[in-house]
Design an enzyme around this catalytic site. Structure first.
Site, PDB file in Angstrom:
ATOM      1  N   ASP A   1     -15.726 -22.038  -5.415  1.00 38.05           N
ATOM      2  CA  ASP A   1     -16.631 -21.295  -4.455  1.00 38.05           C
ATOM      3  C   ASP A   1     -18.097 -21.772  -4.213  1.00 38.05           C
ATOM      4  OD1 ASP A   1     -17.258 -20.351  -6.864  1.00 38.05           O
ATOM      5  OD2 ASP A   1     -16.943 -18.313  -6.363  1.00 38.05           O
TER       6      ASP A   1
ATOM      7  N   ASP B   1     -23.786 -22.919  -9.348  1.00 37.99           N
ATOM      8  CA  ASP B   1     -24.873 -22.080  -9.307  1.00 37.99           C
ATOM      9  C   ASP B   1     -25.611 -23.087 -10.342  1.00 37.99           C
ATOM     10  OD1 ASP B   1     -26.938 -20.317  -9.788  1.00 37.99           O
ATOM     11  OD2 ASP B   1     -25.706 -18.715 -10.347  1.00 37.99           O
TER      12      ASP B   1
ATOM     13  N   ARG C   1     -15.541  -9.696  -1.085  1.00 31.35           N
ATOM     14  CA  ARG C   1     -14.984 -11.021  -1.056  1.00 31.35           C
ATOM     15  C   ARG C   1     -14.303 -11.358   0.361  1.00 31.35           C
ATOM     16  NH1 ARG C   1     -14.566 -13.186  -6.465  1.00 31.35           N
ATOM     17  NH2 ARG C   1     -14.483 -11.792  -7.949  1.00 31.35           N
TER      18      ARG C   1
ATOM     19  N   VAL D   1     -25.649 -14.772  -3.036  1.00 34.04           N
ATOM     20  CA  VAL D   1     -25.027 -14.659  -1.899  1.00 34.04           C
ATOM     21  C   VAL D   1     -23.546 -13.895  -2.234  1.00 34.04           C
ATOM     22  CG1 VAL D   1     -26.117 -16.646  -0.872  1.00 34.04           C
ATOM     23  CG2 VAL D   1     -24.089 -17.089  -2.167  1.00 34.04           C
TER      24      VAL D   1
HETATM   25  P1  IMP Z   1     -22.207 -20.937 -12.631  1.00 37.77           P
HETATM   26  O1  IMP Z   1     -21.686 -21.154 -13.842  1.00 37.77           O
HETATM   27  O2  IMP Z   1     -23.770 -20.711 -12.919  1.00 37.77           O
HETATM   28  O3  IMP Z   1     -22.474 -22.557 -11.855  1.00 37.77           O
HETATM   29  O4  IMP Z   1     -21.679 -20.185 -11.576  1.00 37.77           O
HETATM   30  C1  IMP Z   1     -20.458 -19.529 -12.110  1.00 37.77           C
HETATM   31  C2  IMP Z   1     -19.790 -18.557 -11.240  1.00 37.77           C
HETATM   32  O5  IMP Z   1     -20.705 -17.413 -10.978  1.00 37.77           O
HETATM   33  C3  IMP Z   1     -19.307 -18.959  -9.659  1.00 37.77           C
HETATM   34  O6  IMP Z   1     -18.086 -19.809  -9.812  1.00 37.77           O
HETATM   35  C4  IMP Z   1     -19.414 -17.825  -9.004  1.00 37.77           C
HETATM   36  O7  IMP Z   1     -18.026 -17.232  -9.379  1.00 37.77           O
HETATM   37  C5  IMP Z   1     -20.255 -16.867  -9.720  1.00 37.77           C
HETATM   38  N1  IMP Z   1     -21.714 -17.041  -8.818  1.00 37.77           N
HETATM   39  C6  IMP Z   1     -22.494 -17.775  -9.057  1.00 37.77           C
HETATM   40  N2  IMP Z   1     -23.477 -17.662  -8.269  1.00 37.77           N
HETATM   41  C7  IMP Z   1     -23.152 -16.700  -7.102  1.00 37.77           C
HETATM   42  C8  IMP Z   1     -23.646 -15.976  -6.090  1.00 37.77           C
HETATM   43  O8  IMP Z   1     -24.876 -16.310  -5.550  1.00 37.77           O
HETATM   44  N3  IMP Z   1     -22.809 -15.096  -5.566  1.00 37.77           N
HETATM   45  C9  IMP Z   1     -21.676 -14.709  -6.241  1.00 37.77           C
HETATM   46  N4  IMP Z   1     -21.102 -15.290  -7.109  1.00 37.77           N
HETATM   47  C10 IMP Z   1     -21.998 -16.267  -7.523  1.00 37.77           C
HETATM   48 MG    MG Z   2     -18.373 -13.166  -9.522  1.00 35.78          MG
END
Ligand code: IMP
Ligand code: MG
Length: 205
Positions: free
Chosen positions: A124, A127, A189, A177
């Site tokens: 998805d 981040d 969702r 977001v």
């Molecule tokens: P990361 O490890 O920080 O890259 O993010 C891991 C997970 O956090 C993503 O796969 C999303 O499921 C969730 N996530 C990160 N940023 C957002 C956001 O802005 N909205 C909703 N879920 C997020």
């Molecule tokens: Mg989540």
């Protein structure tokens, strides 16, 4: 006239998102649409065509990361005009609701053996990149023939690790977001676009 549909009224109800009304209860906490349904649809068509060209003659295995990628997987895979197989894994990252810790727990593992397969991981959002980094390391250890990533969204400039994401739908500012698979506390969702939450919606948590 009674029973007659006036086109301008119909367009108002059908096309204008009801962010400012009570008509759609899903949208009450959404401040602004960042990426519309139409923009997402156009982008997925484009990505699907690109993937179809890149994997010509092969049968890729698409791996969706639950739960966030469920909608993306359904829509993107319909634009890939190749024989594909689909699998899912579920992960959870430890940490607060809007932050990631980089420590990932596999809640549901894959049904497929990856050895020798052309694997395309469908995510998805990237981040911090920590979740993806962990997953890629884990999947690489299963000896696929190739491993690439398709992410609908990538937040600009805040990745804490270097990652090669071959297919990116949209680069977005580093704000929280929701929608199109992405949740806040498991809600939103099923919102069909990507939107920004009203700050009041998560201030209390
Ligand atoms: P990361 O490890 O920080 O890259 O993010 C891991 C997970 O956090 C993503 O796969 C999303 O499921 C969730 N996530 C990160 N940023 C957002 C956001 O802005 N909205 C909703 N879920 C997020
Ligand atoms: Mg989540």
């Amino acid at each position: 006239m009674e029973g007659r549909i006036v086109l301008s009224e119909l367009e108002d109800t059908v096309r204008v998102p009801s962010v400012d009304t009570e008509a759609d209860a899903r949208e009450r906490d959404i401040e602004r649409i960042l990426i519309s349904e139409q923009e997402i649809a156009d982008k997925l068509r484009e990505l699907g065509e690109q993937i179809t060209r890149d994997y010509q003659g092969r049968e890729p295995l698409l791996i969706g990361v639950l739960k966030g990628a469920f909608m993306l997987m359904a829509d993107l895979s319909r634009h890939i005009r190749l024989p594909v197989e689909v699998d899912f894994m579920a992960v959870a990252s430890y940490g607060a609701a809007t932050k990631t810790s980089g420590v990932v727990r596999i809640l549901k593992d894959l049904d497929h053996d990856l050895e020798g397969r052309d694997v395309l991981l469908v995510e998805d959002i990237v981040d911090s990149g920590l979740t993806l980094n962990y997953l890629l390391k884990n999947l690489r250890g299963r000896r696929p023939a190739s491993l690439e990533v398709c992410a609908l969204l990538k937040k600009t400039g805040i990745q804490r690790v270097h990652l090669d994401v071959k297919y990116v739908g949209f680069e977005i500012p580093p704000d929280f977001v929701v929608g199109y698979g992405l949740d806040f506390n498991e809600r939103f969702r099923n919102v069909p676009y990507v939107g920004l939450l009203r700050p009041e919606a998560y201030r209390d948590l």
